[in-house]
Structure formats: C-alpha cells, structure tokens
Write an enzyme that holds these catalytic residues in place. Sequence first.
Site, PDB file in Angstrom:
ATOM      1  N   GLU A  41       0.043 -18.243 164.483  1.00  0.00           N
ATOM      2  CA  GLU A  41      -0.109 -19.572 163.798  1.00  0.00           C
ATOM      3  C   GLU A  41      -0.510 -20.697 164.631  1.00  0.00           C
ATOM      4  O   GLU A  41      -0.061 -20.833 165.921  1.00  0.00           O
ATOM      5  CB  GLU A  41       1.053 -19.933 163.082  1.00  0.00           C
ATOM      6  CG  GLU A  41       1.273 -19.213 161.821  1.00  0.00           C
ATOM      7  CD  GLU A  41       2.608 -19.311 160.912  1.00  0.00           C
ATOM      8  OE1 GLU A  41       3.162 -20.716 161.362  1.00  0.00           O
ATOM      9  OE2 GLU A  41       3.249 -18.887 160.336  1.00  0.00           O
ATOM     10  N   GLN A  99     -23.602 -18.805 152.618  1.00  0.00           N
ATOM     11  CA  GLN A  99     -22.891 -18.172 151.582  1.00  0.00           C
ATOM     12  C   GLN A  99     -22.881 -19.354 150.374  1.00  0.00           C
ATOM     13  O   GLN A  99     -21.738 -19.482 149.845  1.00  0.00           O
ATOM     14  CB  GLN A  99     -21.498 -17.386 151.704  1.00  0.00           C
ATOM     15  CG  GLN A  99     -21.518 -16.449 152.798  1.00  0.00           C
ATOM     16  CD  GLN A  99     -20.321 -15.583 152.902  1.00  0.00           C
ATOM     17  OE1 GLN A  99     -19.424 -15.387 151.881  1.00  0.00           O
ATOM     18  NE2 GLN A  99     -19.667 -15.526 154.308  1.00  0.00           N
ATOM     19  N   LYS A 194     -41.786 -12.847 154.459  1.00  0.00           N
ATOM     20  CA  LYS A 194     -41.085 -11.486 154.607  1.00  0.00           C
ATOM     21  C   LYS A 194     -39.935 -11.352 153.542  1.00  0.00           C
ATOM     22  O   LYS A 194     -39.756 -12.107 152.581  1.00  0.00           O
ATOM     23  CB  LYS A 194     -40.047 -11.953 155.825  1.00  0.00           C
ATOM     24  CG  LYS A 194     -38.890 -12.842 155.791  1.00  0.00           C
ATOM     25  CD  LYS A 194     -38.159 -12.902 156.811  1.00  0.00           C
ATOM     26  CE  LYS A 194     -36.632 -13.650 156.797  1.00  0.00           C
ATOM     27  NZ  LYS A 194     -36.737 -14.538 157.309  1.00  0.00           N
ATOM     28  N   ASP A 224     -29.281 -16.173 164.872  1.00  0.00           N
ATOM     29  CA  ASP A 224     -28.004 -15.399 164.856  1.00  0.00           C
ATOM     30  C   ASP A 224     -28.123 -14.183 165.575  1.00  0.00           C
ATOM     31  O   ASP A 224     -27.973 -14.141 166.850  1.00  0.00           O
ATOM     32  CB  ASP A 224     -27.652 -15.049 163.272  1.00  0.00           C
ATOM     33  CG  ASP A 224     -26.284 -14.448 163.239  1.00  0.00           C
ATOM     34  OD1 ASP A 224     -25.664 -14.368 164.269  1.00  0.00           O
ATOM     35  OD2 ASP A 224     -25.558 -14.204 161.894  1.00  0.00           O
ATOM     36  N   THR A 228     -34.683 -11.632 163.162  1.00  0.00           N
ATOM     37  CA  THR A 228     -36.120 -12.279 162.355  1.00  0.00           C
ATOM     38  C   THR A 228     -37.143 -13.040 163.341  1.00  0.00           C
ATOM     39  O   THR A 228     -38.321 -12.906 163.186  1.00  0.00           O
ATOM     40  CB  THR A 228     -35.332 -13.462 161.514  1.00  0.00           C
ATOM     41  OG1 THR A 228     -34.645 -12.747 160.424  1.00  0.00           O
ATOM     42  CG2 THR A 228     -36.394 -14.165 160.767  1.00  0.00           C
TER      43      THR A 228
END
Length: 315
Positions: A41, A99, A194, A224, A228
Amino acid sequence: MSDMKLKLFSANANPDLAREIADYLGLSLGSAKVTRFADGEIGLAIDESVRGADVFILQPTCAPVNDHMMELLIMIDAVRRASARRITAVIPYYGYARQERKSRARDPISAKLVANLITAAGAGRIIAMDLHASAIQGFFDIPVDHLPGVPILAEYYKSKGLENVVVVSPDLGGVTRARNLANRLGAEIAIIDKRRPQPNVAEIMNIIGDIVDKTVIMADDIIDTAGTITLGAKALLDLGAKEVHACCTHAVLSPPALERLEASVIKEVVVTNTIPFNPQYNEVCSKIKVLSVAPLLGEAIIRIHENLSVSRLFD
C-alpha cells in the site's frame, strides 16, 4: 496577481522534471514523501502546510502506470483534505490515453474512467501534454489545459538547419500534429497509410505524399515498442527518402524499443522528458536526444496561478 501562495509537489514518477520546474519557478519543491507499506500500500507524508494554497502536483502516469496513478490520487486527496484552495494535477503523460474509445464490443473506455477518478479525488484543473486523442479533454468535468509538444520539437529542428524537409505522419490520426510541425518548419507533409492487425503490430500499406530525395521527419505523440516508427522509416527509405529522422513527445520505450531504434535506419530520435529518461538507455541506443518540457510547464503554471491565458503561449 493571485493572492494564493504557489506550491509545487511531486510524487515518484518524475521528480527530476519536478525539480527542473521548481528551479524555473524560483521555488523550493514541496516537502512530501511517498512510501510503501510492507503489503505494498502507498503511504504519503506532506511535511508543510498547504492551507489556502494554490497547489500543483506533478505526476506523469507512466510505468508502473497503476502505482503512479494511485500516488497521484492519494496526493490529490491529501492536499484537498488539508484545505488547499485550488489543486491542479500536472500530468505530462496521461496513462490509459490509448483506451479512449470502444473499438470492439465490451471494450472499456479506460481514459474516461481515469478522468473520473482524478476528478473525484479532488483535482480542480488538469495540465496535460499531447493527449493521444484531443477528445480526452472532454472526459473531464473540470478545466483542462492541453499543451502541445510540437513547438519544442520545432525549435530544435530549426536549430539543426535541415534542408528539403517533409514531415510525415505515421498514421491518419496524427495528421494534425504533422501539419502543425510542418507549418512551423515551412515544410510539406506526407502520410503513412497503415493497418494494425493487433495492438503494437503495424503493417505499412501506402505513402501519401512526395518523399523522394527528401529529409523526412516522422512525428508522433508516443513511441512505445517502436514497431510503427521503425517499420515506417524503412518503408520511407525504400521508397526514395534521402534520410529519416523521428520525434515524439512521450518516450514510453517499452522493450524492445531501444534495440529496434538502434538497429533502424532512423538517424536521430528526438523525445521530451514528460516520461523520465534513464541515461543508461543511451548505452543501448545512441540515437536518442532528450528535450526538456520544464520551461513550457513552468510557464503554464505561472499563467494559471496568475489567472492569465495559457493559449497565448502558442500564439
């Protein structure tokens, strides 16, 4: 001029950037310590008063994303309960931004969930840089100052004196960013068309625009795993580009990104320090140049504190 005292705090995600911003502002970084209990925690101790203060909390939600997210939420809650008058979360890199929509049935919209959590914790304002989708600003029910990284990248490329430049967007979604950079450099743009059969896997389909015998700058918001960007760079060179450079705001650099970039045809990769950059990365990939966003974030903080326009920074 605001009558509130300005205070800047940082959790554990990017303390070096926080110290740079504090130096720019001429402040001492707020005294706060984020720890872990034996069971994992998060514990927090803020060792100075924030009552009635204008508090800014610097915390990109980069890897480990969930730990850094909880640190941010707990620190916001702590200063809210300690009677800070205004709380601004400074999130140079916004985790879960990819997301942001439902692309398949039963997908979560995690970027919206995170926005709800930050607002519920007690933040009254957000400063973010190069959100993966501009629509994420609308996920918050509080003001969001969305700062672009392109001006910092453009100034660097102007100083290099590159000739016969074309700016390439690695996908259709990045065209606005590429056009912004191209306009600042007085260059043309091109687009890589793409398809992505699955996450972190891209297949080049076509190049829209003239890149033959050009110095290409590939511009993206995030690198990332570098699949790509490296695949795109090879396609551009194969189709007649003279040389390929690459840049982004957020250097996520998940494995095997460093090895891919080093082995690629890209001459230089320019990134910013929205996410902390480990100097040891340069031992694996010597092509990476890091620019600081501290002056930009520092100016934004000053303007918000003094109730001035932030957008005027980019006029």
